[in-house]
Design a protein around this motif. Structure first.
Motif, mmCIF file in Angstrom:
data_model
loop_
_atom_site.group_PDB
_atom_site.id
_atom_site.type_symbol
_atom_site.label_atom_id
_atom_site.label_comp_id
_atom_site.label_asym_id
_atom_site.label_seq_id
_atom_site.Cartn_x
_atom_site.Cartn_y
_atom_site.Cartn_z
ATOM 1 N N TYR A 151 0.806 -1.273 0.005
ATOM 2 C CA TYR A 151 -0.009 0.011 0.202
ATOM 3 C C TYR A 151 0.870 1.304 0.174
ATOM 4 N N SER A 152 1.885 1.235 0.584
ATOM 5 C CA SER A 152 2.937 2.464 0.795
ATOM 6 C C SER A 152 3.468 2.644 -0.725
ATOM 7 N N ARG A 153 3.864 1.576 -1.332
ATOM 8 C CA ARG A 153 4.411 1.832 -2.686
ATOM 9 C C ARG A 153 3.067 2.325 -3.818
ATOM 10 N N LEU A 154 1.929 1.625 -3.555
ATOM 11 C CA LEU A 154 0.827 1.937 -4.385
ATOM 12 C C LEU A 154 0.301 3.596 -4.365
ATOM 13 N N ALA A 155 0.524 3.914 -3.003
ATOM 14 C CA ALA A 155 0.262 5.245 -2.810
ATOM 15 C C ALA A 155 0.874 6.255 -3.605
ATOM 16 N N SER A 156 2.333 5.893 -3.385
ATOM 17 C CA SER A 156 3.147 6.686 -4.252
ATOM 18 C C SER A 156 3.158 6.749 -5.623
ATOM 19 N N PHE A 157 2.930 5.506 -6.070
ATOM 20 C CA PHE A 157 2.779 5.216 -7.716
ATOM 21 C C PHE A 157 1.507 5.885 -8.152
ATOM 22 N N ILE A 158 0.500 5.954 -7.469
ATOM 23 C CA ILE A 158 -0.848 6.582 -7.998
ATOM 24 C C ILE A 158 -0.811 7.857 -7.999
ATOM 25 N N GLN A 159 -0.250 8.453 -7.025
ATOM 26 C CA GLN A 159 -0.182 9.978 -6.899
ATOM 27 C C GLN A 159 0.751 10.370 -8.009
ATOM 28 N N ASN A 160 1.689 9.873 -8.420
ATOM 29 C CA ASN A 160 2.864 10.285 -9.409
ATOM 30 C C ASN A 160 2.511 9.559 -10.835
ATOM 31 N N ILE A 161 1.176 9.177 -11.184
ATOM 32 C CA ILE A 161 1.056 8.660 -12.539
ATOM 33 C C ILE A 161 -0.130 9.466 -13.018
#
Length: 1581
Positions: free
Chosen positions: A30-40
């Motif tokens: 979830y930590s990595r997904l949050a960062s990924f979704i916010q930057n795509i």
């Protein structure tokens, strides 16, 4: 596209992992997904839907850890950026009416409302309605906090929509419906939850309070309710943790009130202000910084809404005398002014009044805050002309108060208080620094009242900024005047302020201007201020100062003015100004004002010292004599008013005497007559008053003399000044009328200073006829003072001051003698230079101040000594006297102690620098040699001083050097890297040595050679570098000084040899001299006795190793040797040259071009010195005894010459000019042996590299003369050498050997056997080298060669003839030799039994060759000779020399056919087998065959064998007996009867006694054979 597909493939894998039950991995996912979704920017819809499902599920899972649920909610909210409606639908589907939702669903709605306001507003009504049905169901505190958070965020979103609905992308919605729902929710919370809320819930309600009330204020129907909730909020100020949120909510409410133009009720407003002020001024527990900032922001909002009301409140509160309240309010006022609120500026008077309330507050914090507020008011223009002056005055008063407080006695908590007071002081200065005097209203406030701060002492520290303020004001006014506009800025009444008088201002500004020499800003500012306000000082000064003051200011540019020069300029300005004013009263008042300002400055300050001089100058300019007299008398009677009474009175009376010498002397005399010093001193002690002493008066008289008008001084010097000084000094040196040795340092210092000033004064008169009668006496006094100083310490300045006095006294008439000068200088040098090192001297000081004082005295003393030497040396016009005086430093310049050298060089630097001019004949060579090496000394101070001295030395002689470049190089000598030092010293040497006078080079070199012996390693290296540099520059012109230079150099060699590096430099120097004067150096060295000692050899090698001179050296030596061998006689001088050549060549010097000439000369020398014995010359007296072995050697001239030739050949082999001799090292023994010399020469000739035919031809050309030399030895040498060369075809081809052949033929008839031998060898070798010449001259050559066969006394000649015949006959036919055939054969046979192997062998081989040349004419003759010779051939088959045996076998093979005995070939073939047959067996087989063929020959062999029984060779005797045995065995009966049996038996019996066993056995066997044969033939014995 591939990257896109790959990226989403990875997300699919990630989503698949969410279905696992591993909570740890989920948290990371979830930590990595949050960062990924916010930057795509783009995300596939299917992936979004899957993520919404997964995150919603995990967010609502009660069994899931709270951290993972929070992360899942964060990811869900971030997905709204890609599909808001789906996310909202998912959340709303789990947010149902009358059903308590999951906590994280509510939080997700709140986050959506915050992050996506525009999209959330359409869903807000539905959300609020649903939420309204849920509140009643909430009992859990966590859920209450969650709903509060949601309401807070919903309120903020709606508030944003209400105020900015035009910015939203859809038609306006009915916001009132939304606010209605918010109102109901908020009302429920305040009524149901707030009354009994826990602390956490209360904090949540506080947070929701501000946003909700702010929203409700936009509705008039809700305003009363909303404002009624504010008191509840104020009540929540309870603890530091929640206060910030209370203030934050309050700020939102106040902001909304201003936005909606809502006037708060007075009571509420006062409650809010009180609460906020409490947050800022909280004492027990200071507020959190964020809370304080928020509270300040609230006050800014209040100030914007109603400034008058707020100021009234603050004025009321500031009168409470509470420190924290006052500092808080003052800080608030400062921030409000900085905010630049327009409505606030209208209340500047109220602010000023509020500030004045706290001006008497002594609290440091209040004072400092007040100053900061005043600073801000000044910057923002809040100072009113009417009320503003007290605020400006407050700035200066606070500075003065801080100074006063800092000067108070220390208290227990003094450090903290001192720190606080310093902060106030610094703040005051910072305020003044930032003060802009041109801000609106400020000029009217400041001018001219600002001048009141210029004079008072307490404001001295503010002068930098004060002067700047005044300058800006005046310049602004001047600008307005230039713009021709009426100026009113500076025209204003001063009110009750008392301005300083013009004299006070001038006195103050002049004294402060003195600080400009120290680089202080206020000093230059004071001058600048005087330049701007001359009208204020005096109208008459406008024109004068207009020109003079800019000049003064210009002199300050670059900060280059010295204190003394600046002081003189200011005093001159004062003089000119007073003369310009020309007002006695004005001048008198100025002197009074100077006196009144005495207390402002400390006694040791530069300002106080200038003040005394300015006061004296003012009195000197005053024309009121009575006033001047009264003032002087007052200062003498009451000197304490001046501070330092001695310095004060001395300066004032000294400067006053410039125009009033008679008044000053008169008053002084009257004062002396009236005062009884002993009694008055006692009175002063008992009354507590201080009065002047006799010592003070001594100083005063000196100052008066120094400043007295030059035209009046000399007339009054002896009687009125010097007499008084000596009288006072003598009185001080007496106790009860008895003279004592005075140890009073104060008296000594005063006396020396006074004498110094008198000396300066006399010198300044420039009356060169004046004879100072006291000169000798005073010099004696000074020397006595110096002698009394200890030699191990430097505690008093007496020595320093006495040196200064001596310097000035020495310049006066009458002139002292040279001896007097030398005695004075030597005494002073001995008293200073041997002092212990500075660090040791400083160690005697107990404190740092003591150590600094010792260091000061040391520097000043050395400086004074240097100036004394400089003065006395250069004042003398006799160059020799100058040199003698300078030489007093010589022993100290080379001292082994670093500190002594350092002092000596610093003094030398002072003597030689600063534009001195030496007498015309002053010699610098020796001094330069003394100074230069120390440019690489161990201490940087010595290196720099030495370089400065070198530069100064040449400048003193008027020689222009590249001074700037040298000084640039000099800076690099500060480096401690020895390589850098040497490099720089070398560069300096190259520049400087160009300018050394040629006639002084010898002195320079002598000094550097001495330095090479005595100095430390780095200085030694520098010595060498300078010496070489000088020789390179001047070597060409040293011809006249050459012998002396070389003699000096040789003299130093034994000592320098002990120092390797120094010795190398000395050798290089000789080489350098030789490069210019090779012949002279060579002649000098050749005069050294033989054998050369080690030093001489080293010199020769050094010259050879110098590439620049090695060739020149060799040519010079060749020339010398050639001259000395002109008569073919070798003397000791020629041997010396050879020995020199040996040393040169042994260094590896290339000899290619010189080899032919060198070789022939050395060979000639060897030849001419054969057998000579020359006694060794007596060695010259030297400083070092030579080793015993060297002294006792007896030189052998020939061996010395041979050694040189050997060395030459070794070098030639290295260079490919020769090859290794077949004789090896024995060659040189042969050459030097008179008996074998010719053999050695031949071997030497064979070692020549024939392929270098050019070299050989040159050698031949040089050696050709040897063939006709008057010296027999040399003829032999040349003949022997050419004899070997005759066999080289290439030399016949390129060389002129025809003449040599003629000489050879002639020499073959010479009476000298050796010469004949060598000539015959040459003739023989011609057969190898030039066969055609042999054929052409066969008759002559054969006759010469054959003649050699008759020289029976010398087998060497015979052997050489045989060899030559062999070589010659090989080229000739039987016809060519027919005439000589018989003679050759007969002569050849005579040598078959020669004792010399070489002769026998050659004869046998030659006989073999003769067999081949036997023609028909001589065949019978030769056959007979073969018969006669066969016995020799057979017996010598077993010759001790195997070569002879082989030759005999060969000759037998050749000769047997002449006898018709070819059948014997088979027997002879056995001799070719590896294992030779035994002699007995061979002879028996041979005789058996021969007996069958020819008994006659067998009988001949028998008859000839007897002679061999007595052969000296055992093997021949044995072979002869064995051959006899074989012959007897095979003789026929006929020949047996012919035997002389008796003689044969007797001889065999004799041989049985032979020492050789082999002979004995052979003889025994032969006897047995004889007996047996006799029996067989019946012949009786």
């Amino acid at each position: 596209m591939e990257e896109y597909t790959e990226m989403f493939g990875d997300i699919s894998l990630t989503i698949g992992m969410l279905s696992k039950e591993d909570n740890i991995s989920k948290e990371d996912i979830y930590s990595r997904l949050a960062s990924f979704i916010q930057n795509i920017d783009i995300l596939d819809d299917a992936i979004v839907q899957r993520l919404i499902y997964c995150t919603s599920k995990d967010m609502r899972d009660e069994d899931m850890p709270r951290e993972i649920r929070m992360l899942a909610g964060e990811v869900l909210v971030s997905l709204a950026a890609h599909d808001f409606n789906s996310v909202m639908y998912e959340v709303q589907s789990n947010f149902r009416i009358l059903e308590l939702p999951n906590e994280f669903i509510v939080l997700a709605l709140a986050e959506l409302a915050t992050s996506y306001v525009s999209q959330s507003i359409p869903f807000m009504m539905m959300t609020l309605l649903t939420m309204q049905t849920m509140l009643r169901l909430v009992e859990d505190n966590n859920m209450k906090q969650t709903f509060c958070i949601a309401l807070e965020k919903f309120s903020k979103a709606i508030y944003k929509y209400v105020n900015h609905w035009k910015d939203f992308p859809y038609p306006k919605l009915d916001a009132n419906r939304l606010s209605d729902k918010i109102f109901m929710l908020f009302q429920y919370i305040m009524e149901k939850w707030a009354t009994q809320a826990s602390p956490m819930n209360t904090l949540a309600i506080v947070k929701v309070h501000g946003p909700t009330v702010s929203l409700l204020l936009h509705r008039e129907d809700f305003r009363d309710y909303a404002l009624s909730q504010v008191p509840w909020l104020l009540i929540q100020y309870k603890d530091k943790e929640s206060d910030f949120y209370v203030t934050q909510s309050l700020k939102l409410i106040l902001t909304a009130a201003v936005l909606y133009d809502i006037f708060l009720p007075k009571n509420l407003r006062r409650s809010v202000c009180t609460s906020l002020l409490h947050q800022i001024c909280r004492v027990p527990e200071p507020p959190i910084k964020e809370n304080k900032i928020e509270a300040s922001s609230c006050f800014l909002i209040l100030a914007h809404a109603n400034p008058a009301d707020l100021l009234e409140f603050l004025d009321e509160q500031i009168r409470s005398a509470n420190e924290s309240v006052r500092t808080g309010i003052l800080t608030l006022l400062q921030s409000m002014i900085n905010a630049e609120e327009p409505r606030f500026r209208n209340h500047s008077t109220s602010i000023e009044k509020t500030v004045k309330v706290v001006m008497n507050d002594l609290s440091v914090k209040v004072r400092k805050t007040t100053l900061l507020l005043i600073q801000t008011m000044c910057e923002k223009g809040y100072i009113e002309a009417r009320e503003g002056w007290p605020l400006i005055d407050y700035i200066f008063s606070q500075f003065a108060m801080s100074n006063q407080n800092l000067e108070k006695p220390m208290k227990s908590n003094s450090q903290e208080e001192e720190k606080e007071e310093k902060s106030v002081q610094e703040t005051s200065l910072e305020v003044l620094k930032s003060l802009d005097p041109l801000v609106i209203g400020m000029p009217q406030v400041l001018w001219p009242r600002i001048l009141t701060f210029v004079v008072p002492e307490e404001y001295t520290g503010t002068l930098d900024y004060l002067f700047n303020i005044i300058r800006i004001l005046v310049m602004a006014e001047e600008k307005k005047k230039r713009d021709i506009q009426e100026s009113t800025a500076l025209v204003i009444s001063t009110g009750a302020v008392k301005l300083p008088s013009p004299q006070q201002l001038l006195a103050r500004l002049l004294v402060i201007a003195m600080l400009a020499s120290l680089g202080k800003l206020c000093g230059a500012s004071a001058i600048g201020l005087l330049k701007l306000v001359p009208e204020i000082i005096h109208p008459k000064l406008v024109d004068l100062w207009k020109t003079r003051l800019p000049e003064l200011l210009k002199s300050l540019e670059g900060n280059s003015s010295s204190t003394a020069l600046w002081e003189a300029m200011l005093l001159q300005l004062l003089k000119e100004s007073l003369w310009k004013i020309g007002d006695i009263a004005w001048t008198s008042q100025l002197s009074r004002d100077f006196s009144q300002q005495m207390g402002i400055y400390s006694n040791c300050s530069i300002e106080k010292k200038f003040l005394w001089k300015a006061l004296g100058t003012t009195l000197a300019s005053c024309q009121d004599r009575d006033f001047v007299s009264s003032q002087i008398n007052e200062f003498l009677v009451s000197p304490s008013q001046l501070g330092d009474q001695r310095q004060g009175t001395t300066s004032i009376l000294g400067y006053c005497s410039e125009n009033h010498l008679d008044i000053v002397l008169k008053v002084l005399k009257t004062f002396q007559e009236k005062e009884k010093f002993f009694i008055n001193r006692c009175k002063g002690i008992f009354s507590g008053k201080k009065s002047l002493t006799k010592t003070d008066l001594i100083l005063i008289y000196g100052a008066v003399a120094l400043h007295a008008p030059k035209q009046q001084l000399l007339a009054r010097l002896d009687q009125d000044i010097m007499a008084q000084i000596l009288l006072l000094y003598n009185q001080c040196s007496q106790v009860l009328g008895v003279s004592m040795i005075n140890k009073d340092m104060d008296l000594q210092m005063s006396f020396t200073r006074s004498i110094t000033e008198v000396g300066i004064a006399i010198q300044d008169t420039e009356d060169y006829k004046f004879q100072f009668t006291y000169k000798e006496m005073l010099i004696g006094f000074m020397l006595d003072l110096i002698k009394d100083e200890p030699l191990n310490s430097l505690a008093s300045p007496v020595r320093w001051k006495a040196l200064i006095a001596l310097r000035y006294l020495s310049k006066l008439k009458p002139q002292l003698s040279l001896n007097d000068h030398l005695n004075i200088l030597e005494e002073n040098i001995r008293r200073l230079l041997p002092l212990p090192p500075l660090e040791k001297l400083k160690s005697e000081g107990k404190t740092d101040k003591d150590k600094e004082h010792i260091n000061f005295l040391y520097e000043r003393s050395m400086d004074a000594l240097g100036k004394l030497l400089r003065s006395m040396i250069w004042d003398d016009t006799d160059a020799q006297n100058c040199e003698e005086m300078f030489n007093l430093l010589r022993m100290w310049l080379v001292s082994q102690k670093e500190w002594e050298r350092e002092r000596a060089f610093q003094i030398a630097s002072k003597i030689l620098t600063n534009d001195v001019e030496a007498p015309r004949n002053f010699r610098i060579g020796s001094l330069l040699g003394l100074l230069a090496p120390h440019s690489c000394d161990t201490l940087p101070t010595i290196r720099l001083a030495a370089t400065s001295s070198i530069i100064g030395l040449f400048c003193a002689k008027g020689i222009c050097l590249e001074v700037d470049r040298l000084q640039g190089l000099q800076e690099g000598l500060e480096s401690n890297d020895q390589q850098i030092q040497i490099k720089i010293s070398s560069k300096i040497a190259k520049i400087v040595c160009k300018f050394i006078p040629s006639e002084e080079i010898q002195a320079f070199l002598e000094e550097t050679l001495d330095g090479l012996e005595t100095l430390n390693p780095t200085c030694t290296k520098a010595c060498g570098i300078w010496m070489i540099a000088a020789l390179k520059e001047h070597g060409a012109v040293l011809e006249d000084q050459l012998l002396e230079i070389l003699s000096t150099t040789y003299h130093h060699m034994p000592v320098l040899r002990q120092k390797e590096e120094s010795f190398q430099f000395m050798l290089e120097a000789i080489s350098q001299i030789a490069s210019f004067h090779m012949d002279a150096v060579v002649i000098s060295l050749l005069q050294k006795p033989l054998p050369f000692d080690r030093d001489t050899k080293t010199l020769w090698k050094a010259l050879a190793e110098n590439p620049a001179s090695s060739v020149k050296l060799m040519r010079a030596l060749i020339k010398k040797l050639d001259v000395r061998l002109e008569d073919d006689i070798a003397g000791i001088d020629a041997i010396s040259v050879a020995c020199a050549m040996y040393e040169v060549i042994s260094t590896g010097t290339h000899i290619s071009n010189l080899y032919p000439e060198l070789f022939t000369l050395l060979l000639k020398l060897v030849s001419c010195s054969l057998g000579q014995k020359m006694p060794t010359s007596t060695l010259s007296q030297r400083r070092r005894v030579m080793p015993l072995g060297e002294r006792q050697q007896t030189p052998d001239p020939c061996r010395l010459s041979t050694a040189t030739l050997k060395c030459l050949q070794a070098q030639a082999m290295k260079e490919g000019l020769a090859k290794e001799s077949d004789e090896g090292d024995n060659l040189w023994n042969l050459l030097s042996n008179p008996d074998a010399h010719h053999i050695g020469v031949c071997a030497l000739a064979r070692s020549m590299a024939v392929w270098q035919h050019g070299v050989i031809l040159d050698i031949m050309e040089h050696l050709l003369a040897s063939l006709t030399s008057s010296s027999e030895n040399y003829r032999i040498t040349g003949t022997a050498f050419f004899s070997e060369l005759m066999k080289e075809p290439i030399l016949w081809k390129h060389g002129n050997l025809r003449d040599v052949l003629i000489f050879m033929d002639q020499s073959a008839w010479d009476s000298n056997a050796t010469l004949r031998q060598m000539a015959i060898r040459g003739l023989g070798n011609t057969a190898c080298g030039a066969p055609h010449k042999v054929r052409k001259h066969k008759q002559i050559m054969l006759e010469s060669i054959i003649r050699g066969l008759y020289h029976l006394a010398r087998t060497e000649v015979v052997c050489e003839s045989l060899k030559a015949l062999k070589k010659t006959l090989e080229l000739l036919t039987e016809r060519d030799i027919s005439f000589y055939f018989k003679e050759i054969v007969l002569q050849t046979r005579t040598f078959f039994e020669d004792e010399q192997d070489d002769v026998r062998l050659t004869a046998i081989v030659l006989f073999e060759d003769l067999a081949a040349l036997t023609g028909r004419r001589w065949k019978i003759f030769f056959a007979e000779e073969v018969k006669k010779s066969m016995i020799s051939f057979l017996l010598h088959l077993w010759d001790p020399n195997p070569k002879i045996g082989a030759a005999c076998r060969d000759v037998l093979v050749i000769c047997i056919p002449f006898l018709g005995l070819q059948e014997l070939y088979g027997i002879l073939d056995h001799l070719l087998e590896p294992d030779l047959p035994r002699a007995r067996d061979f002879y028996r087989q041979f005789c058996m065959k021969l007996a069958k063929k020819n008994q006659e020959i067998l009988w001949i062999l028998h008859t000839h064998s007897f002679t061999f029984f007595s052969s000296s060779w055992e093997m021949i005797r044995s072979a002869a007996v064995k051959l006899t045995d074989a012959i007897i065995l095979h003789l026929t009966s006929q020949y047996m009867e012919l035997l002389d049996r008796e003689q044969l038996t007797m001889r065999l019996q004799t041989l049985r006694q032979d020492p050789c066993i082999s002979v004995q056995r052979a003889a025994e066997a032969a006897l047995q054979t004889l007996l047996r044969r006799c029996k067989e033939t019946s012949i009786p014995l």
